[in-house]
Scaffold this motif. Structure first.
Motif, mmCIF file in Angstrom:
data_model
loop_
_atom_site.group_PDB
_atom_site.id
_atom_site.type_symbol
_atom_site.label_atom_id
_atom_site.label_comp_id
_atom_site.label_asym_id
_atom_site.label_seq_id
_atom_site.Cartn_x
_atom_site.Cartn_y
_atom_site.Cartn_z
ATOM 1 N N PRO A 1 0.842 -1.219 0.000
ATOM 2 C CA PRO A 1 0.000 0.000 0.000
ATOM 3 C C PRO A 1 0.865 1.254 0.000
ATOM 4 O O PRO A 1 1.999 1.257 0.473
ATOM 5 C CB PRO A 1 -0.811 -0.142 1.299
ATOM 6 C CG PRO A 1 0.019 -1.021 2.167
ATOM 7 C CD PRO A 1 0.736 -1.971 1.256
ATOM 8 N N ALA A 2 0.304 2.327 -0.534
ATOM 9 C CA ALA A 2 1.056 3.575 -0.682
ATOM 10 C C ALA A 2 0.228 4.740 -0.169
ATOM 11 O O ALA A 2 -1.012 4.709 -0.160
ATOM 12 C CB ALA A 2 1.442 3.806 -2.140
ATOM 13 N N TYR A 3 0.946 5.773 0.265
ATOM 14 C CA TYR A 3 0.347 7.034 0.681
ATOM 15 C C TYR A 3 0.427 8.022 -0.482
ATOM 16 O O TYR A 3 1.404 8.037 -1.233
ATOM 17 C CB TYR A 3 1.066 7.612 1.892
ATOM 18 C CG TYR A 3 0.999 6.761 3.131
ATOM 19 C CD1 TYR A 3 0.052 7.001 4.115
ATOM 20 C CD2 TYR A 3 1.889 5.703 3.314
ATOM 21 C CE1 TYR A 3 -0.008 6.222 5.263
ATOM 22 C CE2 TYR A 3 1.832 4.912 4.459
ATOM 23 C CZ TYR A 3 0.884 5.173 5.425
ATOM 24 O OH TYR A 3 0.823 4.402 6.557
ATOM 25 N N THR A 4 -0.584 8.851 -0.613
ATOM 26 C CA THR A 4 -0.618 9.866 -1.659
ATOM 27 C C THR A 4 -0.421 11.240 -1.039
ATOM 28 O O THR A 4 -1.292 11.735 -0.314
ATOM 29 C CB THR A 4 -1.950 9.831 -2.420
ATOM 30 O OG1 THR A 4 -2.156 8.528 -2.970
ATOM 31 C CG2 THR A 4 -1.950 10.843 -3.554
ATOM 32 N N ALA A 5 0.741 11.836 -1.285
ATOM 33 C CA ALA A 5 1.022 13.193 -0.828
ATOM 34 C C ALA A 5 0.498 14.179 -1.872
ATOM 35 O O ALA A 5 0.730 14.002 -3.072
ATOM 36 C CB ALA A 5 2.515 13.393 -0.607
ATOM 37 N N ARG B 1 2.986 9.367 -4.931
ATOM 38 C CA ARG B 1 2.716 8.174 -4.123
ATOM 39 C C ARG B 1 4.018 7.533 -3.666
ATOM 40 O O ARG B 1 4.984 7.454 -4.430
ATOM 41 C CB ARG B 1 1.895 7.155 -4.906
ATOM 42 C CG ARG B 1 0.445 7.547 -5.114
ATOM 43 C CD ARG B 1 -0.385 6.361 -5.525
ATOM 44 N NE ARG B 1 -1.783 6.720 -5.705
ATOM 45 C CZ ARG B 1 -2.370 6.906 -6.876
ATOM 46 N NH1 ARG B 1 -1.658 6.735 -7.982
ATOM 47 N NH2 ARG B 1 -3.642 7.233 -6.963
ATOM 48 N N HIS B 2 4.018 7.069 -2.409
ATOM 49 C CA HIS B 2 5.168 6.357 -1.855
ATOM 50 C C HIS B 2 4.663 5.454 -0.736
ATOM 51 O O HIS B 2 3.637 5.732 -0.101
ATOM 52 C CB HIS B 2 6.217 7.338 -1.331
ATOM 53 C CG HIS B 2 7.565 6.722 -1.152
ATOM 54 N ND1 HIS B 2 7.918 6.039 -0.009
ATOM 55 C CD2 HIS B 2 8.647 6.671 -1.962
ATOM 56 C CE1 HIS B 2 9.152 5.596 -0.120
ATOM 57 N NE2 HIS B 2 9.622 5.967 -1.299
ATOM 58 N N SER B 3 5.411 4.392 -0.478
ATOM 59 C CA SER B 3 4.993 3.437 0.546
ATOM 60 C C SER B 3 5.158 3.983 1.960
ATOM 61 O O SER B 3 4.571 3.444 2.900
ATOM 62 C CB SER B 3 5.796 2.138 0.405
ATOM 63 O OG SER B 3 7.189 2.406 0.490
ATOM 64 N N ASP C 1 -3.873 5.038 1.126
ATOM 65 C CA ASP C 1 -5.085 5.227 0.334
ATOM 66 C C ASP C 1 -4.979 4.633 -1.067
ATOM 67 O O ASP C 1 -5.880 4.846 -1.896
ATOM 68 C CB ASP C 1 -5.422 6.717 0.233
ATOM 69 C CG ASP C 1 -4.274 7.543 -0.322
ATOM 70 O OD1 ASP C 1 -3.205 6.969 -0.612
ATOM 71 O OD2 ASP C 1 -4.445 8.769 -0.457
ATOM 72 N N TRP C 2 -3.884 3.925 -1.366
ATOM 73 C CA TRP C 2 -3.747 3.283 -2.678
ATOM 74 C C TRP C 2 -3.079 1.925 -2.513
ATOM 75 O O TRP C 2 -2.094 1.813 -1.774
ATOM 76 C CB TRP C 2 -2.907 4.144 -3.612
ATOM 77 C CG TRP C 2 -2.810 3.580 -4.994
ATOM 78 C CD1 TRP C 2 -3.633 3.834 -6.056
ATOM 79 C CD2 TRP C 2 -1.828 2.643 -5.475
ATOM 80 N NE1 TRP C 2 -3.239 3.115 -7.153
ATOM 81 C CE2 TRP C 2 -2.133 2.366 -6.821
ATOM 82 C CE3 TRP C 2 -0.745 1.990 -4.877
ATOM 83 C CZ2 TRP C 2 -1.388 1.490 -7.585
ATOM 84 C CZ3 TRP C 2 -0.002 1.097 -5.642
ATOM 85 C CH2 TRP C 2 -0.321 0.862 -6.988
#
Length: 325
Positions: free
Chosen positions: A59-63, A199-201, A287-288
């Motif tokens: 999963p990755a976070y979206t900044a 996006r990054h983990s 969120d991804w």
């Protein structure tokens, strides 16, 4: 047979032909009812594949950040860098080019965001390289290593067969490619503002990386503007030392004054090309990819695949029955 009378009246209408008193739609519904086990298998199979994929994908976070062109007026603006009116209309000489050929600082900012010379500058920062390529950095030996996995190994093998090499340490070109895969720039409400996402983990890394790319892009454009202004100031001063005509010296003095104003405004510690309307932010949880979207879509895709297979099986069976008859 009289002229104008059709031998097959259904051929010129939208009415579907019937077979055995049953229309095509009813036949399809009956076929789906009989093959409900196929439909359930396809639906649950798609859901199961989606769940397995979600477990395998990190999963990755979206900044997200929102930017806009640098304001020239208003209480929060840095003011106009290029004088619009001067004694001898020197603004055109300070910023040459026709109106349809001019390129704003904000357009340059969007074009260079994470690419070209900005990517080369970011590649000199070890922290950025380790954030973009965490799977290729060995913290124990403090060395880079080729990417692991079957597909990269096969690629390296095929390239080695033709005498070529695939793996090199991360450089500006690879940084630009990695950022291009992770960055998205969207227009907000058909206006000048843009939403930039990355996006990054790791959440902290995503926020830090997005801020670094934005700062590096703005700093590059500021340095380029300062270089151009310094070159023009040096050229004007050189020409002033060789010209003795009073009118020419006055014109060059006006140009020099304008360029010194530009250089002074470039040095102001404010955003040069883009104002940060909304600083980088990210949700507290990944969120991804979004399971609430992926799982239902996978179930629907499995259901449609089962319908197709069931229809193809029925058509093949009818074709064989017709040939046997």
């Amino acid at each position: 047979m009289p002229d104008g009378v059709l031998t097959q009246p259904d051929a010129m209408t939208l009415r579907l032909p019937t077979k055995g008193g049953e229309g095509d739609l009813r036949g399809l519904v009956r076929l789906l009812r009989q093959g409900w086990r196929w439909l359930l298998t396809g639906c649950f199979g798609g859901i199961a594949l989606a769940v397995c994929a979600l477990w395998l994908v990190a999963p990755a976070y979206t900044a997200t950040m929102v930017i806009g062109p640098t304001a020239r007026v208003g209480s929060a603006a840095m003011g106009a860098r290029v004088p619009t009116l001067s004694g001898r209309d020197s603004a055109a000489m300070a910023e040459p080019g026709a109106g349809d050929e001019s390129l704003s600082d904000f357009a340059r900012y969007l074009e260079l965001f994470g690419s070209g010379p900005v990517a080369d500058q970011l590649a000199r920062d070890p922290g950025v390289l380790r954030a973009l390529f965490p799977d290729r950095w060995d913290a124990e030996s403090q060395r880079w290593h080729p990417p692991a996995g079957l597909i990269p190994a096969v690629k390296r093998t095929l390239l080695a067969l033709v005498g070529r090499q695939d793996w090199v340490e991360p450089d500006g070109e690879r940084v630009a490619r990695a950022l291009r895969d992770r960055l998205m720039i969207d227009m907000l409400r058909s206006g000048p503002m843009r939403r930039i996402t990355l996006r990054h983990s790791d959440r902290a890394t995503a926020l830090d990386l997005l801020g670094r790319v934005a700062a590096a892009t703005d700093a590059h454009l500021r340095a380029e503007a300062a270089r151009r202004s310094a070159a023009q100031i040096a050229h004007i001063k050189e020409r002033l030392g060789a010209i003795t005509v009073a009118e020419h010296r006055q014109a060059l003095s006006d140009l020099l004054l304008d360029q010194e104003r530009v250089a002074m405004m470039i040095g102001v510690e404010l955003p040069f090309a883009a104002d940060m309307i909304q600083p980088p932010g990210a949700a507290s949880l990944p969120d991804w990819p979004n399971p609430a979207v992926v799982v239902p879509l996978a179930g629907m895709a499995g259901l449609m695949a089962a319908c197709f297979c069931l229809s193809a099986r029925h058509a093949l069976r009818d074709g064989r029955a017709g040939r046997d008859a």
